[in-house]
Design an enzyme around this catalytic site. Structure first.
Site, PDB file in Angstrom:
ATOM      1  N   PHE A   1     -17.180  41.847 -10.765  1.00 43.60           N
ATOM      2  CA  PHE A   1     -16.182  41.523 -11.800  1.00 43.60           C
ATOM      3  C   PHE A   1     -15.613  40.112 -11.633  1.00 43.60           C
ATOM      4  O   PHE A   1     -14.402  39.907 -11.773  1.00 43.60           O
ATOM      5  CB  PHE A   1     -15.032  42.547 -11.789  1.00 43.60           C
ATOM      6  CG  PHE A   1     -15.462  43.969 -11.871  1.00 43.60           C
ATOM      7  CD1 PHE A   1     -16.218  44.424 -12.937  1.00 43.60           C
ATOM      8  CD2 PHE A   1     -15.116  44.874 -10.883  1.00 43.60           C
ATOM      9  CE1 PHE A   1     -16.621  45.749 -13.020  1.00 43.60           C
ATOM     10  CE2 PHE A   1     -15.512  46.203 -10.941  1.00 43.60           C
ATOM     11  CZ  PHE A   1     -16.266  46.636 -12.021  1.00 43.60           C
TER      12      PHE A   1
ATOM     13  N   GLU B   1      -5.886  41.708 -10.839  1.00 47.87           N
ATOM     14  CA  GLU B   1      -4.868  41.107  -9.953  1.00 47.87           C
ATOM     15  C   GLU B   1      -4.062  42.196  -9.233  1.00 47.87           C
ATOM     16  O   GLU B   1      -2.885  42.031  -8.924  1.00 47.87           O
ATOM     17  CB  GLU B   1      -3.915  40.180 -10.733  1.00 47.87           C
ATOM     18  CG  GLU B   1      -4.596  39.138 -11.602  1.00 47.87           C
ATOM     19  CD  GLU B   1      -5.268  38.025 -10.808  1.00 47.87           C
ATOM     20  OE1 GLU B   1      -5.780  38.323  -9.716  1.00 47.87           O
ATOM     21  OE2 GLU B   1      -5.281  36.884 -11.256  1.00 47.87           O
TER      22      GLU B   1
END
Length: 404
Positions: free
Chosen positions: A154, A387
Site C-alpha cells: 500500500f 497513518e
C-alpha cells in the site's frame, strides 16, 4: 480563517486559489484516468508546498505545523487525493531534513522540496499493518552496505516516485531492532507490484515495493541503527495532522456543494433549502432519508437547514481540534502524540460523515460521477484507515488515559 494571523490568511488564500484554478477543474479527470499530476504538483512546489515544514537552507519553506495544516486543508478543497499524496511527500522530506546528517539533507532535500523528485513512505507490510513494530523487511549489514530483502504494501506513489524512506529490521525483534534507510529508484533489486485498483485516491498510484538483495550504502541510513521506529512514529504524528487536515478540506468543499445544491435544486416549485412540502411527498430523486420522529414539526426545508448547520458545526469543531494538535506538535509538547491521535480520530470520522451527508442531500444526483461530492466521499474514506487506523488511535488515547 478565524484566529489566524494575517500571514496565515495569506498562505490560506494562495492555497485556496491554487486549489480552485489548478486542481478542482481536473479532479474528476485525474480520478477517472488515474493520472498522477506531476506537473501540477511541481507548480505547487513553486509556491513552497513541496517542503512546507522543511528548513529553508535545503529548499524548504520553514513553516509551522499549523501553517502546514491550513495549507493542506485549503489544497484539499481542490483535490483531496492529490493533496494527501503531497502530505506524505512532505512528511518524507521532513524526516530526511530532521534526522539526516548534513550530507543527506543537502543531497536529498532540495530536489524533493522543488518536487523535481517525489518521495514515498515505506512502513506497512503485507503481514504488519497496525502492528508496525513486527515488520519483517530485513537489512543485513555487510561492510559499508546493507543488503535489503522484503516487501512493503500500500505504498503511495510506489513505482512512480524517486526516493523511498524505508523502515527495515537491522537488529532483533521489536521496535528497537528497526532502522530507517533511504533508497533511490533504480537501485538494483528494487521492484514494484501491480498498480492497485482503489475506491478512491486514484490520482496517486499505490503499489507494493519489493526488495530483493538491494544493496544500500550505510551512508543512506537516517539516524543510528535502532532509531528507525522512533523516526517512523515521529513522522506519523505529523502525518496524522496532515491527513486530518486533508479531511477538513474535503468536508469544507462538501458543505459548500450541499449548500449550493439545496439553494439551486427545486422541488414542488421551491428550492430544497426552504421547501415546505410535507415529508410524505418527498420523491426519491432528492433527499433519500427517513424523517425524524418530530417530522410533523419540521418541513423538509427546515430539516435540511438543520442538517447543514450540524455539518458546519462538526466541521468547525474538527478544525479546532486539528489546529490545537498542530500547535502542540510544533511546540514539542509531551501531550502532542495523543492530541495528534485524537485529532486524527475525530476529524477523519467526522469529516467522512459530513461528506457522506452532503452526498445524501444531493439525493440520486450525489451518486453520479458528474457530481464532485461522490469523489470527496470516496477519497476521504481511506483517511480513517491510513497513518494508523482509527481503532489504533483509540488504543493510543485509551493507553494515555489509563497508564499515563
Amino acid at each position: 480563517s478565524a484566529g489566524l494571523t494575517e500571514e496565515q490568511k495569506e498562505f490560506q488564500s494562495v492555497a485556496l486559489d491554487f486549489a480552485a484554478k489548478e486542481m478542482a477543474p481536473h479532479m474528476a479527470e485525474w480520478d477517472e484516468k488515474e493520472i498522477f499530476p506531476v506537473d501540477t504538483m511541481r507548480k505547487a512546489a513553486q509556491l513552497g508546498f513541496g517542503g512546507i515544514y522543511v528548513k529553508p537552507d535545503v529548499g524548504g519553506s520553514g513553516l509551522s505545523r499549523l501553517d502546514t495544516s491550513i495549507i493542506f486543508e485549503a489544497l484539499s478543497t481542490g483535490c483531496t487525493s492529490t493533496t494527501a499524496y503531497m502530505s506524505i511527500h512532505n512528511m518524507c522530506v521532513w524526516m530526511i531534513d530532521t534526522f539526516g546528517n548534513e550530507e543527506q539533507r543537502r543531497r536529498f532535500c532540495p530536489p524533493l522540496c522543488s518536487m523535481e523528485q517525489f518521495a514515498s513512505y515505506c512502513l506497512t507490510e503485507p503481514g504488519s499493518g497496525s502492528d508496525a513494530a513486527s515488520l519483517l523487511t530485513s537489512a543485513q549489514r555487510k561492510g559499508d552496505t546493507y543488503v535489503l530483502n522484503g516487501s512493503k504494501a500500500f505504498i503511495s506513489g510506489g513505482g512512480d516516485t524517486d526516493v523511498y524512506v524505508v523502515m527495515c529490521r537491522t537488529g532483533g525483534p521489536g521496535p528497537k531492532g528497526i532502522s530507517c534507510l533511504v533508497l533511490e529508484k533504480g537501485t538494483p533489486g528494487l521492484s514494484f507490484g501491480k498498480k492497485e485498483r482503489k475506491v478512491g485516491w486514484n490520482s496517486q498510484p499505490t503499489r507494493a515495493v519489493i526488495f530483493e538483495d538491494c544493496v544500500v550504502p550505510v551512508s543512506n541510513r537516517l539516524g543510528a541503527e535502532g532509531q528507525g521506529f522512533s523516526i517512523a512514529m515521529k513522522g506519523l504524528n505529523g502525518g496524522r495532522i496532515n491527513v486530518a487536515s486533508c479531511s477538513l478540506g474535503a468536508a469544507h468543499a462538501s458543505v459548500l456543494l450541499a449548500q449550493e445544491h439545496l439553494t439551486v435544486r427545486k422541488q414542488f416549485g421551491e428550492p430544497l433549502a426552504n421547501n415546505q412540502v410535507p415529508f410524505t411527498m418527498a420523491g426519491r430523486g432528492d433527499v433519500v432519508q427517513a424523517p425524524p420522529r418530530d417530522a410533523d414539526l419540521l418541513s423538509p426545508g427546515q430539516y435540511l437547514q438543520f442538517r447543514l448547520a450540524e455539518m458546519a458545526t462538526r466541521l468547525v469543531a474538527a478544525r479546532l481540534m486539528v489546529r490545537n494538535a498542530a500547535r502542540a506538535l510544533q511546540e514539542e509538547r509531551e501531550d502532542a502524540p495523543v492530541l495528534c491521535s485524537m485529532a486524527k480520530l475525530f476529524a477523519t470520522d467526522e469529516c467522512f460523515e459530513i461528506c457522506n451527508q452532503a452526498l445524501q442531500m444531493h439525493g440520486g444526483y450525489g451518486y453520479l460521477k458528474d457530481y464532485a461530492v461522490q469523489q470527496f466521499v470516496r477519497d476521504v474514506r481511506v483517511h480513517q484507515i491510513l497513518e494508523g487506523t482509527n481503532e489504533v488511535m483509540r488504543m493510543i488515547v485509551a493507553r494515555s488515559l489509563l497508564h499515563g
